[in-house]
Every structure is written in C-alpha cells, then in structure tokens.
Design an enzyme around this catalytic site. Sequence first.
Site, PDB file in Angstrom:
ATOM      1  N   CYS A   3       0.802  -1.218   0.067  1.00 32.05           N
ATOM      2  CA  CYS A   3      -0.107  -0.149  -0.036  1.00 32.05           C
ATOM      3  C   CYS A   3       0.819   1.284   0.059  1.00 32.05           C
ATOM      4  CB  CYS A   3      -1.009  -0.036   1.214  1.00 32.05           C
ATOM      5  SG  CYS A   3      -1.836   1.534   1.406  1.00 32.05           S
ATOM      6  N   CYS A   6       0.573   3.328   3.319  1.00 29.50           N
ATOM      7  CA  CYS A   6       1.213   2.675   4.330  1.00 29.50           C
ATOM      8  C   CYS A   6       2.790   2.766   4.167  1.00 29.50           C
ATOM      9  CB  CYS A   6       0.915   1.331   4.374  1.00 29.50           C
ATOM     10  SG  CYS A   6      -0.828   0.871   4.833  1.00 29.50           S
ATOM     11  N   ASP A  29      -0.358  16.888  -1.579  1.00 30.13           N
ATOM     12  CA  ASP A  29      -0.765  15.875  -2.767  1.00 30.13           C
ATOM     13  C   ASP A  29       0.464  16.029  -3.766  1.00 30.13           C
ATOM     14  OD1 ASP A  29      -3.502  14.424  -3.854  1.00 30.13           O
ATOM     15  OD2 ASP A  29      -1.846  14.811  -5.425  1.00 30.13           O
ATOM     16  N   HIS A  45      -4.448   1.007   8.385  1.00 29.48           N
ATOM     17  CA  HIS A  45      -4.964   0.740   6.932  1.00 29.48           C
ATOM     18  C   HIS A  45      -6.296   0.529   6.928  1.00 29.48           C
ATOM     19  CE1 HIS A  45      -4.513  -0.085   2.778  1.00 29.48           C
ATOM     20  NE2 HIS A  45      -5.523  -0.845   2.991  1.00 29.48           N
ATOM     21  N   ASN A  85     -12.820   9.904  -2.552  1.00 25.76           N
ATOM     22  CA  ASN A  85     -13.192   9.124  -3.545  1.00 25.76           C
ATOM     23  C   ASN A  85     -13.298   7.538  -3.073  1.00 25.76           C
ATOM     24  OD1 ASN A  85     -13.110  11.192  -5.361  1.00 25.76           O
ATOM     25  ND2 ASN A  85     -10.869  11.263  -5.814  1.00 25.76           N
ATOM     26  N   HIS A  98      -8.641   8.307   2.383  1.00 24.88           N
ATOM     27  CA  HIS A  98      -7.835   9.479   2.542  1.00 24.88           C
ATOM     28  C   HIS A  98      -8.847  10.701   2.041  1.00 24.88           C
ATOM     29  CE1 HIS A  98      -7.377   7.888  -1.583  1.00 24.88           C
ATOM     30  NE2 HIS A  98      -7.343   9.064  -2.230  1.00 24.88           N
ATOM     31  N   HIS A 100      -9.202  14.449   0.748  1.00 30.05           N
ATOM     32  CA  HIS A 100      -8.506  15.431   0.042  1.00 30.05           C
ATOM     33  C   HIS A 100      -9.148  16.876   0.661  1.00 30.05           C
ATOM     34  CE1 HIS A 100      -7.408  13.257  -3.866  1.00 30.05           C
ATOM     35  NE2 HIS A 100      -8.201  12.432  -3.145  1.00 30.05           N
TER      36      HIS A 100
HETATM   37  P1  DGP Z   1      -7.686   9.410  -5.349  1.00 28.71           P
HETATM   38  O1  DGP Z   1      -7.466   9.492  -6.757  1.00 28.71           O
HETATM   39  O2  DGP Z   1      -8.554   9.782  -4.739  1.00 28.71           O
HETATM   40  O3  DGP Z   1      -7.231   7.988  -4.814  1.00 28.71           O
HETATM   41  O4  DGP Z   1      -6.292  10.111  -4.693  1.00 28.71           O
HETATM   42  C1  DGP Z   1      -5.091   9.649  -4.796  1.00 28.71           C
HETATM   43  C2  DGP Z   1      -4.356  11.063  -4.485  1.00 28.71           C
HETATM   44  O5  DGP Z   1      -2.821  10.747  -4.121  1.00 28.71           O
HETATM   45  C3  DGP Z   1      -4.092  11.656  -5.948  1.00 28.71           C
HETATM   46  O6  DGP Z   1      -4.495  12.952  -5.776  1.00 28.71           O
HETATM   47  C4  DGP Z   1      -2.485  11.646  -5.971  1.00 28.71           C
HETATM   48  C5  DGP Z   1      -1.863  11.358  -4.698  1.00 28.71           C
HETATM   49  N1  DGP Z   1      -0.646  10.723  -4.768  1.00 28.71           N
HETATM   50  C6  DGP Z   1      -0.483   9.467  -5.491  1.00 28.71           C
HETATM   51  N2  DGP Z   1       0.889   8.922  -5.153  1.00 28.71           N
HETATM   52  C7  DGP Z   1       1.534   9.941  -4.014  1.00 28.71           C
HETATM   53  C8  DGP Z   1       2.558   9.957  -3.565  1.00 28.71           C
HETATM   54  O7  DGP Z   1       3.512   9.142  -3.841  1.00 28.71           O
HETATM   55  N3  DGP Z   1       3.073  11.046  -2.971  1.00 28.71           N
HETATM   56  C9  DGP Z   1       1.830  12.086  -2.501  1.00 28.71           C
HETATM   57  N4  DGP Z   1       2.252  13.248  -1.786  1.00 28.71           N
HETATM   58  N5  DGP Z   1       0.456  11.832  -3.068  1.00 28.71           N
HETATM   59  C10 DGP Z   1       0.373  11.033  -4.173  1.00 28.71           C
END
Ligand code: DGP
Length: 112
Positions: A3, A6, A29, A45, A85, A98, A100
């Site tokens: 994950c 995680c 993000d 988790h 989401n 998560h 946002h």
């Molecule tokens: P969702 O699409 O709702 O599952 O959002 C996942 C978010 O996670 C997306 O906006 C991009 C973010 N994201 C993906 N990988 C990483 C990462 O390695 N680091 C950070 N800071 N954000 C990430």
Amino acid sequence: MDCLFCRIIAGEIPSTKVYEDDKILAFRDIAPKAPVHILVIPKQHIGGADEVNAENCAVISHIFTKIAEIAKSEGLKDGYRVVSNVGQHGCQSVRHLHFHILGGKQLSEDMV
Ligand code: DGP
C-alpha cells in the site's frame, strides 16, 4: 507492504508532511489540483470510506477535527472542499482511505 500510503506512513516514501500524530498523517498531494491540496489519512490501513465501520470509525471524527485545524492553519478562511473518492466509479486510485482538502481558490460547482 504493497500500500503506497502505508509506505508513506512508514517513511519509506518521502512526503511533505503538514500534520502528524499517533493516529493520522496529513501531507501535500504530489499532483495538486488546487493551490492547497492536502491528503489526510488514518495510520491504520482502511481501504476506503466503504470500509469504515463501528470498530474503526473513531479515527474519522479525529480526522475531521484535524481537517478544520489544518484548513485554518493553511489560511483557507473563505472555504474549501473535502473529498473522499471511493472505488472505481469514484476514481479512487490509492486504496487507503484518504480525504482530500482542496482550497486556496474559488472551486468549481461541478462535482461530477
Ligand atoms: P485518489 O485518486 O482519490 O485515490 O487520490 C490519490 C491521490 O494521491 C492523488 O491525488 C495523487 C496522490 N498521490 C499518489 N501518489 C502519491 C505520492 O507518492 N505522494 C503524494 N504526496 N501523493 C500521492
């Protein structure tokens, strides 16, 4: 551990932390959709909002308490959006619950 979030919690993948305590982590993000785009996650988790139940739901109220504090500390005095989401139709790309926090500009009325 397969994950992504995680692994961020474990410090195996770097992140820009905004807030952390023993139960939750908030970090920026990697692909911000707004001037302020922060993700708030439980350290336990939980796959998504569809896996919240009577046993694990206490962390949700804690997350929302901290979301209000984080938004204030980020200067989001004119409002912001909180989004979670879920699953394929919800376009959830990381299967770890998560929220946002999106703000810092006038957001669109469109949700879909
Ligand atoms: P969702 O699409 O709702 O599952 O959002 C996942 C978010 O996670 C997306 O906006 C991009 C973010 N994201 C993906 N990988 C990483 C990462 O390695 N680091 C950070 N800071 N954000 C990430």
